[in-house]
Design an enzyme around this catalytic site. Sequence first.
Site, PDB file in Angstrom:
ATOM      1  N   ASN A 124       4.949  -4.889   1.848  1.00 20.59           N
ATOM      2  CA  ASN A 124       3.807  -5.322   1.045  1.00 20.59           C
ATOM      3  C   ASN A 124       2.520  -4.916   1.730  1.00 20.59           C
ATOM      4  O   ASN A 124       2.100  -5.578   2.674  1.00 20.59           O
ATOM      5  CB  ASN A 124       3.813  -6.839   0.849  1.00 20.59           C
ATOM      6  CG  ASN A 124       5.015  -7.335   0.073  1.00 20.59           C
ATOM      7  OD1 ASN A 124       5.931  -7.878   0.655  1.00 20.59           O
ATOM      8  ND2 ASN A 124       5.017  -7.143  -1.225  1.00 20.59           N
ATOM      9  N   SER A 125       1.906  -3.841   1.290  1.00 24.44           N
ATOM     10  CA  SER A 125       0.570  -3.473   1.726  1.00 24.44           C
ATOM     11  C   SER A 125      -0.109  -2.760   0.573  1.00 24.44           C
ATOM     12  O   SER A 125       0.555  -2.126  -0.251  1.00 24.44           O
ATOM     13  CB  SER A 125       0.600  -2.553   2.958  1.00 24.44           C
ATOM     14  OG  SER A 125       1.144  -3.212   4.082  1.00 24.44           O
ATOM     15  N   ASN A 126      -1.426  -2.865   0.523  1.00 21.58           N
ATOM     16  CA  ASN A 126      -2.181  -2.215  -0.536  1.00 21.58           C
ATOM     17  C   ASN A 126      -3.285  -1.352   0.053  1.00 21.58           C
ATOM     18  O   ASN A 126      -3.895  -1.732   1.065  1.00 21.58           O
ATOM     19  CB  ASN A 126      -2.843  -3.249  -1.456  1.00 21.58           C
ATOM     20  CG  ASN A 126      -1.862  -4.242  -2.032  1.00 21.58           C
ATOM     21  OD1 ASN A 126      -0.859  -3.866  -2.617  1.00 21.58           O
ATOM     22  ND2 ASN A 126      -2.148  -5.525  -1.863  1.00 21.58           N
TER      23      ASN A 126
END
Length: 841
Positions: free
Chosen positions: A299-301
């Site tokens: 989970n990274s943006n």
Amino acid sequence: MRRTGGTARRRVIEAVAALCVSGALLAFLASGLGPVPPLGQALDPGTGVWASAEDAAGVRSETLRLPGLRGPVTVSFSPAGVPTVAAGSDGDLFEALGYTHARFRLTQMDLQRRLGSGRMAELVGPAGVESDKFQLQLGLLRTAEAQWAATPHDSESAVALLAYARGVNAWIGQARAAHRRPALFSLTGVHPADWTPVDSLVVQGVLTENTSFTTGPLALSILQRSLGERHTREWFPVLPPNAQRPYDPGPYEKAVSKPAAAGRAPAVRDDGATAATADRTALAWIAAQAGGSAGSQRNSNAWAVNGPLAAGGRAMLAGDPHLPHTLPSYWFQAALRSPGYSVTGFTLPGMPAVLIGRNEHISWTVTNAQTQSTFYYREVTDPHRPGEYYWRGAWRRMERLTYAIPVRGGAPVRLTVDLTVHGPVMTQLGQTMSVYWTGATGSPSLTAILSVARARDFDGFTAALRDWHSPAQNFVYADDAGNIGAVAAGHFPIVASGEPWLPLPGTGAADVTGMVPYEAAPRVYNPPDHMVVSANDRPVGAGYPYYLGPSTGFDPGYRTRRIRDYLGSRRAMTKDDFTALQHDVTDGLAIRIVPRLLDALRDDRLTPAEREARAQLAAWQGAMDPDSGAAAVWWTFWNAYLTAVFQPWWTAGKVPVHLDPGRLAISASQTTLSGSLESWTLRDQDNAAFTPPRGRARTAREVMRAAFHRAIADLSARLGPSPQSWAWGRVHSVSFPSLTGAPGLGYGPLPAGGDPQTVNAAGGDMSSVFGPSMRMVVNWVGESRSDDATAYPGGQSENPGSPWYRNLLAEWLSGRYRPLPVPGAGSSPVTWTLSAGREDG
């Protein structure tokens, strides 16, 4: 910790996965297990050892002597504890950064080098032996030593590493002389050794392991044996089953021909039962030592826009890499200025560089590329030829290394590590299994990131990243001239033959024969739609000519789709638009599935509670807000739906979930299953998967209705009979545990919004300790000028008695931001003046 376990050893193992070993460590010490007496109240932040530690009363201005400095250096602190370091030479800059890191994070730094070097048992006793064995087998220390030996000592990275180590050792020496060691060392009597460049490379390796080492091929092999090849290929396909929006959609150049690997049939073959035993043994042991489901969090943006999408027509960038929540954080925020550098952003304690941030002309952030970096090989051995393995038509001797693991309160434990051409042998029960991992091949990542910090444009940026090998990362970019782009930097192995998502034969026929050429790596520059988005999804389309890994390694693309829809619906966005998107908790999967669920329930007989829950879903817009009852209904339904579809197959196939629950259990964290089920629900409601083995035929509509009834029954039992009182925050929380593991030193749990599929993501557990580790927005408003915003969950100090321990957490939770400090600018009421001269207070 997400799972506490029943023994001190298990607590240490769990901590390895989260890179917060000290959490298990001091919890272990506090209990008085092993050779250490109970510490009890000594860990209390108000009355214990923390209160007398160096920074408990706050940092003050000082004049300090650091041997090795060539000139004066100033370290000025903002009221929030963020330092700006200004030096007259690059070496002095890195020495001062090392000193500053050590003053605030020496415990964290020492524990991470112990973890990677296989020396935890020296501190915690027998509880750390298995972790040390695993790390010594995997070889972070060997890799770091080899990399340092190959580094020219007049190179830029060597100068930085040597100067940084001098700075760390300056603080260790001062603390030792003044008898003011960090609390951990005072309590245990085990004092930190001097820092070396190898230690920094080990710390780099620990982060690389946490983001790229995986048990995936072993888990897929077990699933294939349990579920059958056809079902495994359909439910866990190489290419994702749902719609994707890669940042590099093509067209692509033709693949460079793969070099042929020499090899022929092995002289000895193992039967399927032996291979199955080997897979199970390897998965159970490796998953346990690597904290379970190694490499499964994704989970990274990161995104950037320019042209008409950015106010003023220039460029904006946003990033929020997601990691386990801890107090203190992974990161240490700093601004650095010297003749060679003017950079601000986030550093990693133990490393002399800004990993994410901006300089005067460019800005960058990262997401994990999620490409396959770990390959398992079944080596052919013969009990009559001990110490040998069969490769490329001949028997070869394994290289053998021996280690003596120091154990607190006990005798050293001897370990033998065998190496083949593929890598270290991890298990030998049933069949010899070795592992090829790109993180063990060495990576001049420090050289690359130091060059990035000096780059002035996209050409310089991408040229710098040519030297970045591991972990593979998507680097997203924006600059002051209004340009945006992205490049996937890292080593992407090419395997000669076979199915690399499964364990491979070690005969030589399926060896890694090279890497995807850097020129062919996924990248984009100034796309016509004026946006670049990377959120751990597959960065390329189905036509990409190289293998990057199976769909199990990538996010299904839900966050990318939401981000792109948001950006595409706006013009002339401001910094506030970006920060709002970073806090967005809209579940795009729910928006697509809920209408199908409502349609399935249209003719169903519902109880009053079910009718109320259906009405909540019908009025819901998909936001996973903590006070939303519909959000609680959706998440509980989706997990029940996944279970209703797949659990009969898991039960019939006797899937050994206990070996690695993170990769073998059915849950929404199994994102490939979610992608497959989404695809069937929207386009194939008669898919055979809905009919259980030896059961009557079912369709998606029937299974959805049953899952909905189950979800409402579960929520009624947990939250009460009235859906009007239900709320997502009643079942979903977030915590920020202390590195010590002591509850009084952490923060939370707190009711929380979001889920793994929302932009503001939370880990898959209902008690989440995983999410954005920081947030950054850079808005380029003119040449060499930017309007920045950053938020940081916690504080700069690892000392719970310090005012800078969790001073930024309230701002983080309320959604407030601070500007990035400008390198070398402004004044501060608290300043350290560093020199090679006399020290005074």
